[in-house]
Design a protein around this motif. Structure first.
Motif, PDB file in Angstrom:
ATOM      1  N   UNK A 141      14.631  -2.528 -27.103  1.00 43.42           N
ATOM      2  CA  UNK A 141      13.861  -1.699 -26.196  1.00 43.42           C
ATOM      3  C   UNK A 141      13.299  -0.435 -26.810  1.00 43.42           C
ATOM      4  N   UNK A 142      13.565  -0.204 -28.103  1.00 43.56           N
ATOM      5  CA  UNK A 142      13.018   0.991 -28.740  1.00 43.56           C
ATOM      6  C   UNK A 142      11.503   0.876 -28.856  1.00 43.56           C
ATOM      7  N   UNK A 143      10.861   2.011 -28.845  1.00 42.03           N
ATOM      8  CA  UNK A 143       9.408   2.056 -28.943  1.00 42.03           C
ATOM      9  C   UNK A 143       8.952   2.351 -30.362  1.00 42.03           C
ATOM     10  N   UNK A 144       7.742   1.948 -30.645  1.00 41.67           N
ATOM     11  CA  UNK A 144       6.963   2.432 -31.771  1.00 41.67           C
ATOM     12  C   UNK A 144       7.533   2.213 -33.150  1.00 41.67           C
ATOM     13  N   UNK A 145       7.316   3.217 -33.971  1.00 31.89           N
ATOM     14  CA  UNK A 145       7.596   3.127 -35.384  1.00 31.89           C
ATOM     15  C   UNK A 145       9.065   2.864 -35.689  1.00 31.89           C
ATOM     16  N   UNK A 146       9.979   3.473 -34.950  1.00 32.35           N
ATOM     17  CA  UNK A 146      11.401   3.263 -35.220  1.00 32.35           C
ATOM     18  C   UNK A 146      11.764   1.785 -35.134  1.00 32.35           C
ATOM     19  N   UNK A 183       2.661  14.866 -46.878  1.00 32.70           N
ATOM     20  CA  UNK A 183       2.670  13.469 -46.446  1.00 32.70           C
ATOM     21  C   UNK A 183       3.470  13.288 -45.159  1.00 32.70           C
ATOM     22  N   UNK A 184       4.604  13.960 -45.054  1.00 31.66           N
ATOM     23  CA  UNK A 184       5.433  13.861 -43.847  1.00 31.66           C
ATOM     24  C   UNK A 184       4.693  14.444 -42.645  1.00 31.66           C
ATOM     25  N   UNK A 185       4.017  15.570 -42.833  1.00 29.83           N
ATOM     26  CA  UNK A 185       3.243  16.163 -41.741  1.00 29.83           C
ATOM     27  C   UNK A 185       2.157  15.221 -41.249  1.00 29.83           C
ATOM     28  N   UNK A 186       1.492  14.544 -42.166  1.00 25.02           N
ATOM     29  CA  UNK A 186       0.469  13.567 -41.784  1.00 25.02           C
ATOM     30  C   UNK A 186       1.109  12.413 -41.027  1.00 25.02           C
ATOM     31  N   UNK A 187       2.234  11.917 -41.535  1.00 22.32           N
ATOM     32  CA  UNK A 187       2.917  10.801 -40.873  1.00 22.32           C
ATOM     33  C   UNK A 187       3.353  11.190 -39.465  1.00 22.32           C
ATOM     34  N   UNK A 188       3.861  12.395 -39.316  1.00 24.75           N
ATOM     35  CA  UNK A 188       4.284  12.849 -37.984  1.00 24.75           C
ATOM     36  C   UNK A 188       3.084  12.990 -37.047  1.00 24.75           C
ATOM     37  N   UNK A 189       1.980  13.446 -37.579  1.00 22.90           N
ATOM     38  CA  UNK A 189       0.777  13.590 -36.759  1.00 22.90           C
ATOM     39  C   UNK A 189       0.316  12.229 -36.240  1.00 22.90           C
ATOM     40  N   UNK A 190       0.340  11.221 -37.109  1.00 26.58           N
ATOM     41  CA  UNK A 190      -0.070   9.889 -36.686  1.00 26.58           C
ATOM     42  C   UNK A 190       0.990   9.202 -35.839  1.00 26.58           C
ATOM     43  N   UNK A 191       2.245   9.541 -36.082  1.00 32.85           N
ATOM     44  CA  UNK A 191       3.336   8.939 -35.319  1.00 32.85           C
ATOM     45  C   UNK A 191       3.311   9.422 -33.872  1.00 32.85           C
ATOM     46  N   UNK A 192       2.914  10.667 -33.663  1.00 33.47           N
ATOM     47  CA  UNK A 192       2.853  11.220 -32.311  1.00 33.47           C
ATOM     48  C   UNK A 192       1.930  10.344 -31.464  1.00 33.47           C
ATOM     49  N   UNK A 193       2.461   9.817 -30.403  1.00 32.76           N
ATOM     50  CA  UNK A 193       1.678   8.950 -29.535  1.00 32.76           C
ATOM     51  C   UNK A 193       1.796   7.476 -29.878  1.00 32.76           C
ATOM     52  N   UNK A 194       2.356   7.172 -31.063  1.00 35.21           N
ATOM     53  CA  UNK A 194       2.497   5.764 -31.438  1.00 35.21           C
ATOM     54  C   UNK A 194       3.481   5.059 -30.509  1.00 35.21           C
ATOM     55  N   UNK A 195       4.453   5.805 -30.002  1.00 31.56           N
ATOM     56  CA  UNK A 195       5.428   5.225 -29.083  1.00 31.56           C
ATOM     57  C   UNK A 195       4.796   4.746 -27.793  1.00 31.56           C
ATOM     58  N   UNK A 212      -3.017  11.074 -46.378  1.00 34.12           N
ATOM     59  CA  UNK A 212      -3.977  11.267 -45.287  1.00 34.12           C
ATOM     60  C   UNK A 212      -5.304  10.566 -45.556  1.00 34.12           C
ATOM     61  N   UNK A 213      -5.204   9.382 -46.141  1.00 33.64           N
ATOM     62  CA  UNK A 213      -6.394   8.554 -46.339  1.00 33.64           C
ATOM     63  C   UNK A 213      -7.257   8.925 -47.525  1.00 33.64           C
TER      64      UNK A 213
END
Length: 87
Positions: free
Chosen positions: A70-75, A49-61, A12-13
């Motif tokens: 055609x997939x979005x975002x991080x995937x 670390x996973x919780x932080x990654x999920x928090x930042x991933x939310x909305x990345x799509x 988390x930085x």
């Protein structure tokens, strides 16, 4: 060259000590000399670390980034990098 004696986990930085408060000695393979200690992470650290990654991933799509399929975002990004590294 000066090496910091202890290296924490970067989550988390920020650099933070491991939940276990344990470190593993790192040795120079050529000399056997101990050169540093690195944090010994455990499941609690991984979950943090996973919780932080999920928090930042939310909305990345919603970033508009799309893979060829055609997939979005991080995937799509991870799949692209995985294909590149395995090529």
């Amino acid at each position: 060259m000066t090496i910091a004696p202890r290296h924490n986990l970067f989550i988390d930085g920020t650099w933070t000590a491991p939940a276990s408060n344990e470190w593993v000695a790192v040795q120079n393979p050529a000399t056997g000399q101990r050169i540093a200690y690195v944090a010994k992470g455990n499941a609690q650290d991984v979950n943090r670390a996973v919780n932080v990654a999920q928090r930042y991933h939310h909305g990345y799509g919603d970033s508009g980034l799309r893979g060829e399929d055609g997939q979005h975002g991080l995937e799509a990004y991870v799949q692209t990098k995985t294909i590149y590294l395995n090529a």
